[in-house]
Design an enzyme around this catalytic site. Sequence first.
Site, PDB file in Angstrom:
ATOM      1  N   LYS A  85       0.842  -1.209   0.000  1.00 19.91           N
ATOM      2  CA  LYS A  85       0.000   0.000   0.000  1.00 19.91           C
ATOM      3  C   LYS A  85       0.879   1.261   0.000  1.00 19.91           C
ATOM      4  O   LYS A  85       0.567   2.247  -0.669  1.00 19.91           O
ATOM      5  CB  LYS A  85      -0.918  -0.029   1.228  1.00 19.91           C
ATOM      6  CG  LYS A  85      -1.704   1.228   1.463  1.00 19.91           C
ATOM      7  CD  LYS A  85      -2.830   1.447   0.475  1.00 19.91           C
ATOM      8  CE  LYS A  85      -3.347   2.868   0.575  1.00 19.91           C
ATOM      9  NZ  LYS A  85      -4.751   3.040   0.377  1.00 19.91           N
ATOM     10  N   LYS A 126      -0.591  11.074   6.110  1.00 19.19           N
ATOM     11  CA  LYS A 126      -0.229   9.996   7.052  1.00 19.19           C
ATOM     12  C   LYS A 126       0.412   8.833   6.281  1.00 19.19           C
ATOM     13  O   LYS A 126       1.433   8.276   6.684  1.00 19.19           O
ATOM     14  CB  LYS A 126      -1.514   9.568   7.775  1.00 19.19           C
ATOM     15  CG  LYS A 126      -1.460   8.375   8.666  1.00 19.19           C
ATOM     16  CD  LYS A 126      -2.080   7.117   8.117  1.00 19.19           C
ATOM     17  CE  LYS A 126      -3.436   7.161   7.545  1.00 19.19           C
ATOM     18  NZ  LYS A 126      -3.924   5.904   6.989  1.00 19.19           N
TER      19      LYS A 126
HETATM   20  P1  NAP Z   1     -12.666   8.063   7.973  1.00 24.31           P
HETATM   21  O1  NAP Z   1     -13.812   8.450   7.126  1.00 24.31           O
HETATM   22  O2  NAP Z   1     -11.938   9.105   8.743  1.00 24.31           O
HETATM   23  O3  NAP Z   1     -13.198   6.925   8.974  1.00 24.31           O
HETATM   24  C1  NAP Z   1     -12.396   6.410   9.995  1.00 24.31           C
HETATM   25  C2  NAP Z   1     -13.271   5.614  10.935  1.00 24.31           C
HETATM   26  O4  NAP Z   1     -12.455   5.094  11.983  1.00 24.31           O
HETATM   27  C3  NAP Z   1     -14.359   6.440  11.608  1.00 24.31           C
HETATM   28  O5  NAP Z   1     -15.533   5.667  11.623  1.00 24.31           O
HETATM   29  C4  NAP Z   1     -13.813   6.654  13.014  1.00 24.31           C
HETATM   30  O6  NAP Z   1     -14.796   6.787  14.003  1.00 24.31           O
HETATM   31  C5  NAP Z   1     -13.025   5.396  13.237  1.00 24.31           C
HETATM   32  N1  NAP Z   1     -11.924   5.624  14.210  1.00 24.31           N
HETATM   33  C6  NAP Z   1     -10.834   6.391  14.019  1.00 24.31           C
HETATM   34  N2  NAP Z   1     -10.056   6.364  15.101  1.00 24.31           N
HETATM   35  C7  NAP Z   1     -10.662   5.559  15.988  1.00 24.31           C
HETATM   36  C8  NAP Z   1     -10.323   5.139  17.301  1.00 24.31           C
HETATM   37  N3  NAP Z   1      -9.205   5.536  17.906  1.00 24.31           N
HETATM   38  N4  NAP Z   1     -11.192   4.327  17.928  1.00 24.31           N
HETATM   39  C9  NAP Z   1     -12.331   3.926  17.309  1.00 24.31           C
HETATM   40  N5  NAP Z   1     -12.688   4.282  16.066  1.00 24.31           N
HETATM   41  C10 NAP Z   1     -11.856   5.092  15.421  1.00 24.31           C
HETATM   42  O7  NAP Z   1     -11.543   7.298   7.157  1.00 24.31           O
HETATM   43  P2  NAP Z   1     -11.704   6.436   5.820  1.00 24.31           P
HETATM   44  O8  NAP Z   1     -11.566   7.359   4.656  1.00 24.31           O
HETATM   45  O9  NAP Z   1     -12.862   5.523   5.934  1.00 24.31           O
HETATM   46  O10 NAP Z   1     -10.328   5.624   5.888  1.00 24.31           O
HETATM   47  C11 NAP Z   1     -10.158   4.506   6.751  1.00 24.31           C
HETATM   48  C12 NAP Z   1      -8.798   3.882   6.449  1.00 24.31           C
HETATM   49  O11 NAP Z   1      -8.773   3.479   5.076  1.00 24.31           O
HETATM   50  C13 NAP Z   1      -7.615   4.840   6.632  1.00 24.31           C
HETATM   51  O12 NAP Z   1      -6.512   4.155   7.150  1.00 24.31           O
HETATM   52  C14 NAP Z   1      -7.351   5.337   5.224  1.00 24.31           C
HETATM   53  O13 NAP Z   1      -5.993   5.719   5.070  1.00 24.31           O
HETATM   54  C15 NAP Z   1      -7.707   4.110   4.397  1.00 24.31           C
HETATM   55  N6  NAP Z   1      -8.152   4.379   3.018  1.00 24.31           N
HETATM   56  C16 NAP Z   1      -9.033   5.380   2.727  1.00 24.31           C
HETATM   57  C17 NAP Z   1      -9.413   5.589   1.398  1.00 24.31           C
HETATM   58  C18 NAP Z   1     -10.378   6.698   1.004  1.00 24.31           C
HETATM   59  O14 NAP Z   1     -10.458   6.995  -0.204  1.00 24.31           O
HETATM   60  N7  NAP Z   1     -11.118   7.290   1.924  1.00 24.31           N
HETATM   61  C19 NAP Z   1      -8.912   4.779   0.380  1.00 24.31           C
HETATM   62  C20 NAP Z   1      -8.054   3.746   0.712  1.00 24.31           C
HETATM   63  C21 NAP Z   1      -7.688   3.547   2.039  1.00 24.31           C
HETATM   64  P3  NAP Z   1     -15.601   8.178  14.209  1.00 24.31           P
HETATM   65  O15 NAP Z   1     -16.761   8.057  13.269  1.00 24.31           O
HETATM   66  O16 NAP Z   1     -15.985   8.188  15.616  1.00 24.31           O
HETATM   67  O17 NAP Z   1     -14.657   9.295  13.857  1.00 24.31           O
END
Ligand code: NAP
Length: 291
Positions: free
Chosen positions: A170, A238
């Site tokens: 990744k 990040k």
């Molecule tokens: P996001 O929208 O910020 O969602 C993150 C989720 O994790 C939220 O539901 C959050 O809860 C929860 N969370 C974060 N910290 C936490 C903690 N300490 N304890 C419990 N729950 C926690 O992020 P995302 O875009 O879905 O991305 C998730 C992962 O996938 C990341 O590592 C990102 O780098 C990766 N990713 C993202 C994409 C993209 O296009 N978005 C593509 C590929 C990979 P809350 O709702 O309470 O904040």
Amino acid sequence: MKVTFIGLGTMGIGMSLNVLKAGHEVTVHNRTRQKEEAVAKEGAKRADSPRQAAEGAEIIVTMVSDTPDVEAVVLGEEGIIHGAPQGAIVIDMSTISPAATRQVAEALGKKGIKMLDAPVSGGPEGAQQGTLAIMVGGDSADFEKALPILEIMGKTVTHVGPIGAGQITKAINQIIISGTYLTVAEGLSLGMKAGLDMKKVIAAISGGAASSWVLHNRGINVVNNTYPLGFRVKLHHKDLQIALDTARELAVTLPATALVAQIENGLIARGYGDDDVSAIGRSIREQSGLK
Ligand code: NAP
């Protein structure tokens, strides 16, 4: 199968809905509990904590933000490690540090719980449509067991090596796309300064050697100078830090990655950290005097 999802953000919501719709028994937990409602409405069970959500599960998917978040939901006081049965497989699909991944897997292993690292590429569109690219690290037997679930979420599911190998793959993905975001922003800014019809320009080059997912899906953001999510600048930043740390460990030089990380520092400092990562275009536009 009994599948648990922890983390229902931009990505986790679509992924969990697809597994539910494929007929599996899904339990969900999200820190902000309200986000569980959309999946619960479709028939998922809700749990009060990662520990409770892991009880009785065969597969536990984590899709949270960063390394400390995975450590918290897996190893914390109310973490998965205290609820998951022996033989269960934790699949961490977040993008985090490969070194920390190996440490989390070791802690789980001491309790007879397996782990795969399976970060993804393909954005929220891929999460919703079940077309993600999934790069998996871990034991072959665990991979084979988890494959039917991973294949619901992804179009390409590749076992790349031992635990941590998914995260390194990744990082490679993020290194490559960081350069693409920057050069798409540069090329399109040049076209706008020249007064061209940018929809025609994008159409003209999309079928040729400059074609890319970034140009195709995010080029228009640079043209419109609006950057809806997407993938947050903060999260991509990040990921580049993970890539730069891994490069330091392995003595590899990543000049383009370091440059993009610096541009993103500036975007975050100016309050654009929650914009889509195509906001790299904002920097190039501003520096080029584009309104
Ligand atoms: P996001 O929208 O910020 O969602 C993150 C989720 O994790 C939220 O539901 C959050 O809860 C929860 N969370 C974060 N910290 C936490 C903690 N300490 N304890 C419990 N729950 C926690 O992020 P995302 O875009 O879905 O991305 C998730 C992962 O996938 C990341 O590592 C990102 O780098 C990766 N990713 C993202 C994409 C993209 O296009 N978005 C593509 C590929 C990979 P809350 O709702 O309470 O904040």
